[in-house]
Design a protein around this motif. Sequence first.
Motif, PDB file in Angstrom:
ATOM      1  N   ASP A   2       0.758  -1.384  -0.093  1.00  0.00           N
ATOM      2  CA  ASP A   2      -0.170   0.049  -0.039  1.00  0.00           C
ATOM      3  C   ASP A   2       0.847   1.309   0.010  1.00  0.00           C
ATOM      4  N   LYS A   3       1.858   1.382   1.018  1.00  0.00           N
ATOM      5  CA  LYS A   3       2.690   2.340   1.107  1.00  0.00           C
ATOM      6  C   LYS A   3       3.424   2.588  -0.160  1.00  0.00           C
ATOM      7  N   LEU A   4       4.009   1.238  -1.006  1.00  0.00           N
ATOM      8  CA  LEU A   4       4.821   1.607  -2.162  1.00  0.00           C
ATOM      9  C   LEU A   4       3.911   2.220  -3.210  1.00  0.00           C
ATOM     10  N   ILE A   5       2.845   1.537  -3.492  1.00  0.00           N
ATOM     11  CA  ILE A   5       1.807   2.119  -4.278  1.00  0.00           C
ATOM     12  C   ILE A   5       1.824   3.615  -4.245  1.00  0.00           C
ATOM     13  N   ALA A   6       1.380   4.107  -2.833  1.00  0.00           N
ATOM     14  CA  ALA A   6       1.244   5.681  -2.812  1.00  0.00           C
ATOM     15  C   ALA A   6       2.505   6.101  -3.173  1.00  0.00           C
ATOM     16  N   ALA A   7       3.660   5.477  -3.055  1.00  0.00           N
ATOM     17  CA  ALA A   7       5.153   6.276  -3.404  1.00  0.00           C
ATOM     18  C   ALA A   7       5.348   6.415  -4.862  1.00  0.00           C
ATOM     19  N   LEU A   8       4.449   5.786  -5.413  1.00  0.00           N
ATOM     20  CA  LEU A   8       4.572   5.793  -6.964  1.00  0.00           C
ATOM     21  C   LEU A   8       4.344   7.383  -7.584  1.00  0.00           C
ATOM     22  N   GLY A   9       3.776   7.779  -6.651  1.00  0.00           N
ATOM     23  CA  GLY A   9       3.183   9.120  -7.111  1.00  0.00           C
ATOM     24  C   GLY A   9       4.156  10.356  -6.372  1.00  0.00           C
ATOM     25  N   LEU A  64       1.217   0.546 -11.758  1.00  0.00           N
ATOM     26  CA  LEU A  64       2.627   0.184 -12.243  1.00  0.00           C
ATOM     27  C   LEU A  64       2.507   0.499 -13.464  1.00  0.00           C
ATOM     28  N   ALA A  65       1.509   0.007 -14.156  1.00  0.00           N
ATOM     29  CA  ALA A  65       0.935   0.160 -15.677  1.00  0.00           C
ATOM     30  C   ALA A  65       0.952   1.851 -16.022  1.00  0.00           C
ATOM     31  N   GLN A  66       0.413   2.357 -14.990  1.00  0.00           N
ATOM     32  CA  GLN A  66       0.650   4.171 -15.406  1.00  0.00           C
ATOM     33  C   GLN A  66       2.201   4.825 -15.439  1.00  0.00           C
ATOM     34  N   CYS A  67       2.892   4.072 -14.624  1.00  0.00           N
ATOM     35  CA  CYS A  67       4.306   4.618 -14.622  1.00  0.00           C
ATOM     36  C   CYS A  67       4.923   4.283 -15.787  1.00  0.00           C
ATOM     37  N   LEU A  68       4.388   3.445 -16.618  1.00  0.00           N
ATOM     38  CA  LEU A  68       5.160   3.067 -17.946  1.00  0.00           C
ATOM     39  C   LEU A  68       5.154   4.294 -18.622  1.00  0.00           C
ATOM     40  N   ARG A  69       4.411   5.239 -18.341  1.00  0.00           N
ATOM     41  CA  ARG A  69       4.172   6.540 -19.114  1.00  0.00           C
ATOM     42  C   ARG A  69       5.192   7.622 -18.272  1.00  0.00           C
ATOM     43  N   ASP A  70       5.863   7.221 -17.232  1.00  0.00           N
ATOM     44  CA  ASP A  70       6.440   8.495 -16.333  1.00  0.00           C
ATOM     45  C   ASP A  70       7.753   9.059 -17.312  1.00  0.00           C
ATOM     46  N   PRO A  71       7.688  10.277 -16.921  1.00  0.00           N
ATOM     47  CA  PRO A  71       8.949  11.011 -17.681  1.00  0.00           C
ATOM     48  C   PRO A  71      10.407  10.431 -17.612  1.00  0.00           C
ATOM     49  N   SER A  72      10.576   9.700 -16.353  1.00  0.00           N
ATOM     50  CA  SER A  72      11.825   9.251 -16.219  1.00  0.00           C
ATOM     51  C   SER A  72      11.983   7.824 -16.588  1.00  0.00           C
ATOM     52  N   ARG A  73      13.138   7.513 -17.401  1.00  0.00           N
ATOM     53  CA  ARG A  73      13.498   6.443 -18.014  1.00  0.00           C
ATOM     54  C   ARG A  73      13.671   5.325 -16.744  1.00  0.00           C
ATOM     55  N   ALA A  80       8.217  -1.338 -15.596  1.00  0.00           N
ATOM     56  CA  ALA A  80       7.803  -2.564 -16.589  1.00  0.00           C
ATOM     57  C   ALA A  80       8.316  -3.806 -15.946  1.00  0.00           C
ATOM     58  N   TRP A  81       9.723  -3.621 -15.323  1.00  0.00           N
ATOM     59  CA  TRP A  81      10.208  -4.904 -14.792  1.00  0.00           C
ATOM     60  C   TRP A  81       9.295  -5.637 -13.700  1.00  0.00           C
ATOM     61  N   ALA A  82       8.560  -4.521 -13.185  1.00  0.00           N
ATOM     62  CA  ALA A  82       7.833  -5.114 -11.714  1.00  0.00           C
ATOM     63  C   ALA A  82       6.604  -5.554 -12.413  1.00  0.00           C
TER      64      ALA A  82
END
Lengths: 363, 123
Positions: A269-276, A302-311, A318-320
């Motif tokens: 839960d905390k890690l999912i929140a930290a994705l933001g 995580l799927a949303q993070c595939l569009r993150d500005p950071s490589r 994607a790995w996760a």
Amino acid sequence: MIFIVYVVGALLALVYLVIVYLLVQRAIRYRWSWYVNGRIQKFEPLLFNLLDTPTALGPLTHGLRPFDRAIIERLLLKQANELAGEDRDNMTQALEEAGYVDEMVGKLRSRRWWRRLEAASKLGVMKSRKGIPALLKACEDPVEGVRLAAAVSLAEMHDTSVLGYLFEAMEDASHWTPERVADVVWTFAMPQSRDVPEEIKASVRAEVRSQIVRTTDSKARQLYIRTARRLEDVEALDILCEMIGHSDVGTRVQAASALGGIPDPRSADKLIAALGDQERVVRAEAARSLGILQDPRAIESLAQCLRDPSREVRYNAAWAVNCMGPAGEDVILAAAQDGDSLVRNTAAQILAEKRLGVDSQRV
Amino acid sequence: MATILVAEDEPHIFRMIDFKLRSLGHRVIGVADGREAVKAVSVDRPNLILLDVMMPMMDGFEVLRVLKADEATKDIPVIMLTAKSQERDIVTGLESGAADYVVKPFSFPELIARVNTVLEEKL
């Protein structure tokens, strides 16, 4: 012309001397090695007898030739390292009775730092409690290498009186290298150690947890969190959940990394929140930890993070996702067809690595 | 009195084990690598094998697999000697047919007790 002859002559003489020197040195080494092997063959059976009777030292302390004591000490330490339990205790007793422990305690007062370093290291192998007071004093040695060797030796003897020094040292970067001190703390309570009593491991973990909260030094806090992760301290969950929201970026990164080692729904839960998180390094570490936890609830985020500005964040996400089983693999396959080239390329990289059997995130 | 093959590549550890087992009246055959271990087993047919995991030429698991695949040697009990950092190998060894294991560094009372237990079971 005569000058050239002299120069050539001098060079030839030099070459000749070097060759003679090398040959003599080789002969001396060979002869010495032959001599030492002979003495080892003489002493080894006597050392084996010490396994049953640690006080049967007679021939090992009397009628010795020069260098015999050094050879016997080396053999005793080697044998001690290879044994456990009662046999190990017998080796310690033999080392005490033969005077080697006292010799090393005396060497800790030497003016030469390399002798003090050697003595501090050997006392750890000897595991004699007679060495503890001298080792504690050596924790204040002016040379860091000696201090660390003394601390490691005390850790190997499970002597908790050194912990106070170590925790102070982790916040004293002017006199210590905190990362090396953290390694010693880990030595004390490493999970796979069978020698350290469970109560000592528990008390070290508790102290590390307490220091995470107590310290005001951000570098020290990050080290404590990293140490808690290495110690596999699942009781640190509450503290880590708090630390992942800390104002210091480094602390949030370390907390995100540590939560990946605690398979609990609250970690995810905390890690999912930290994705933001506003910092890419925190988002990247949170994504990686979610991959380790393999909690399928994280797939959407995580799927949303595939569009993150950071490589780095895109790659870790994607790995996760790819670690999440068939549902995650479907997301990656879909991402490989995405209209956004950054998303497509990241998914393609993960798929290629999977085909090649490469796993860059596993330690 | 039994014939025990000790496959251990560290000379000092081998000499210690050899000294202890001989003092108990056993006959000891020593080898320092996996290939020699397989050869020695087929020639001497020991009553028990003490097998180190990390050895040159052929590691302990490979030796164990070869011995268990051979009708003539599959019933010879094997005790694995494994280092602390390789405790996961204990499971591999036991699943491959090892009778028991000893973790290094070890104590001789424990080693001897395991040797005696395995030899008694065999008899």
